[in-house]
Design an enzyme around this catalytic site. Structure first.
Site, PDB file in Angstrom:
ATOM      1  N   ARG A  72      83.761  16.827  64.332  1.00  0.00           N
ATOM      2  CA  ARG A  72      84.248  16.296  65.497  1.00  0.00           C
ATOM      3  C   ARG A  72      83.259  15.908  66.689  1.00  0.00           C
ATOM      4  O   ARG A  72      82.801  16.823  67.000  1.00  0.00           O
ATOM      5  CB  ARG A  72      85.633  16.539  65.907  1.00  0.00           C
ATOM      6  N   LYS A  89      97.322  23.692  65.781  1.00  0.00           N
ATOM      7  CA  LYS A  89      98.443  22.815  65.626  1.00  0.00           C
ATOM      8  C   LYS A  89      98.204  21.641  64.386  1.00  0.00           C
ATOM      9  O   LYS A  89      99.231  21.653  63.602  1.00  0.00           O
ATOM     10  CB  LYS A  89      98.493  21.741  66.866  1.00  0.00           C
ATOM     11  N   ARG A 102     101.400  15.077  75.928  1.00  0.00           N
ATOM     12  CA  ARG A 102     100.220  15.837  76.611  1.00  0.00           C
ATOM     13  C   ARG A 102     100.503  16.053  78.188  1.00  0.00           C
ATOM     14  O   ARG A 102      99.840  16.507  78.765  1.00  0.00           O
ATOM     15  CB  ARG A 102      98.901  15.406  76.165  1.00  0.00           C
ATOM     16  N   ARG A 105      88.339  19.691  77.789  1.00  0.00           N
ATOM     17  CA  ARG A 105      89.626  19.512  77.196  1.00  0.00           C
ATOM     18  C   ARG A 105      90.638  20.595  77.800  1.00  0.00           C
ATOM     19  O   ARG A 105      91.820  20.512  77.604  1.00  0.00           O
ATOM     20  CB  ARG A 105      89.444  19.291  75.622  1.00  0.00           C
ATOM     21  N   ARG A 154      84.235  24.517  63.789  1.00  0.00           N
ATOM     22  CA  ARG A 154      85.244  23.817  62.929  1.00  0.00           C
ATOM     23  C   ARG A 154      84.694  22.589  62.231  1.00  0.00           C
ATOM     24  O   ARG A 154      83.791  21.837  62.474  1.00  0.00           O
ATOM     25  CB  ARG A 154      86.294  23.361  63.961  1.00  0.00           C
TER      26      ARG A 154
HETATM   27  P1  AMP Z   1      93.124  16.321  69.393  1.00  0.00           P
HETATM   28  O1  AMP Z   1      92.614  15.715  68.172  1.00  0.00           O
HETATM   29  O2  AMP Z   1      94.585  16.355  69.456  1.00  0.00           O
HETATM   30  O3  AMP Z   1      92.338  17.277  69.991  1.00  0.00           O
HETATM   31  O4  AMP Z   1      92.783  15.067  70.481  1.00  0.00           O
HETATM   32  C1  AMP Z   1      91.547  14.634  70.675  1.00  0.00           C
HETATM   33  C2  AMP Z   1      91.226  13.788  71.943  1.00  0.00           C
HETATM   34  O5  AMP Z   1      92.108  12.693  71.969  1.00  0.00           O
HETATM   35  C3  AMP Z   1      91.651  14.407  73.025  1.00  0.00           C
HETATM   36  O6  AMP Z   1      90.919  15.169  73.816  1.00  0.00           O
HETATM   37  C4  AMP Z   1      92.180  13.285  73.983  1.00  0.00           C
HETATM   38  O7  AMP Z   1      90.836  12.591  74.518  1.00  0.00           O
HETATM   39  C5  AMP Z   1      92.702  12.332  72.864  1.00  0.00           C
HETATM   40  N1  AMP Z   1      94.192  12.476  72.922  1.00  0.00           N
HETATM   41  C6  AMP Z   1      94.879  12.914  71.805  1.00  0.00           C
HETATM   42  N2  AMP Z   1      96.080  13.067  71.889  1.00  0.00           N
HETATM   43  C7  AMP Z   1      96.435  12.421  73.285  1.00  0.00           C
HETATM   44  C8  AMP Z   1      97.558  12.301  74.089  1.00  0.00           C
HETATM   45  N3  AMP Z   1      98.662  12.821  73.693  1.00  0.00           N
HETATM   46  N4  AMP Z   1      97.386  11.910  75.217  1.00  0.00           N
HETATM   47  C9  AMP Z   1      95.981  11.725  75.849  1.00  0.00           C
HETATM   48  N5  AMP Z   1      95.079  11.676  75.028  1.00  0.00           N
HETATM   49  C10 AMP Z   1      95.104  12.145  73.822  1.00  0.00           C
END
Ligand code: AMP
Length: 214
Positions: A160, A13, A87, A171, A126
């Site tokens: 990360r 994404k 989400r 996740r 990554r």
């Molecule tokens: P991402 O970079 O999108 O993979 O997000 C990393 C982490 O941030 C996720 O595993 C969640 O802990 C938190 N996170 C990101 N976006 C959301 C969201 N829309 N709702 C809740 N937690 C989020």
């Protein structure tokens, strides 16, 4: 044009969102990036967010909806790409209400379909450029041999904290329990289009372009 990129962690994404920013002047709204910024701020809220993220769990709807509402108030001319948001069904309803209030709508929800086995391999390989955020992958797009980012020449690369196998499993569990119902939600609204997220980055970009230009 406002779009959502929907898919499990590691579906690509962020990579595709960055392309759309470059090619179409859209604005990427990544709640993951906003939360990573919050966690590095050193505040009490940032510390709590960091714990939740490192466990691979979702941060509360209240926090992420607040972050998005703040950014939407800045209103982007080229349209928004929602990356990693919504989400949950609660977040999806809130986004609909926020856009309504602005007299705007969602133009497309693109579901990036990938196989779970491929996600584990992708995510554990990554890294990103510490300067510009360009995404690299040890398997498919390694850091250039001269150790310099191909976009900005940066030489610091980071992984990360939540890109490890344990956190990824959590996740994925969160994705299937709380986020995958959004596929049905947006399908029922008539907004959903699926693209194969497993191909080369250019192929996936082409598939997304075809949806947006249809
Ligand atoms: P991402 O970079 O999108 O993979 O997000 C990393 C982490 O941030 C996720 O595993 C969640 O802990 C938190 N996170 C990101 N976006 C959301 C969201 N829309 N709702 C809740 N937690 C989020």
């Amino acid at each position: 044009m406002n779009i959502i990129l929907l898919g499990p962690p590691g579906a690509g994404k962020g990579t595709q969102a960055r392309r759309l920013v470059e090619e179409r002047g859209m604005t990427q709204l990544s709640t993951g990036d906003m939360l990573r910024e919050a966690r590095s701020s050193g505040t009490e809220m940032g510390r709590k967010v960091a714990e939740v993220m490192d466990r691979g769990e979702l941060v509360t709807d209240e926090i992420v909806i607040g972050l998005i509402a703040e950014k939407l108030a800045g209103n982007a001319g080229g349209g928004f790409i929602f990356d990693g948001f919504p989400r949950t069904l609660g977040q999806a309803d809130a986004l609909g209400a926020l856009l309504d209030r602005m007299g705007q709508k969602l133009d497309a929800v693109i579901e990036m379909r990938v196989d779970d086995e491929a996600l584990v391999a992708r995510i554990t390989a990554r890294s990103t450029c510490g300067n510009c955020g360009e995404v690299y992958n040890d398997l498919t797009k390694p850091i250039p041999a001269d150790g310099k980012c191909s976009k900005c020449g940066g030489t610091e690369f980071k992984r990360r904290a939540d890109d490890n196998e344990d956190s990824l499993r959590q996740r994925l569990m969160e994705y299937y329990k709380k986020t995958s119902p959004l596929i049905g939600y947006y399908y029922a609204k008539g907004d959903l289009t699926g693209v194969d997220g497993l191909g080369e980055i250019d192929e996936v970009s082409g598939a997304i372009k075809a949806v947006l230009d249809a």
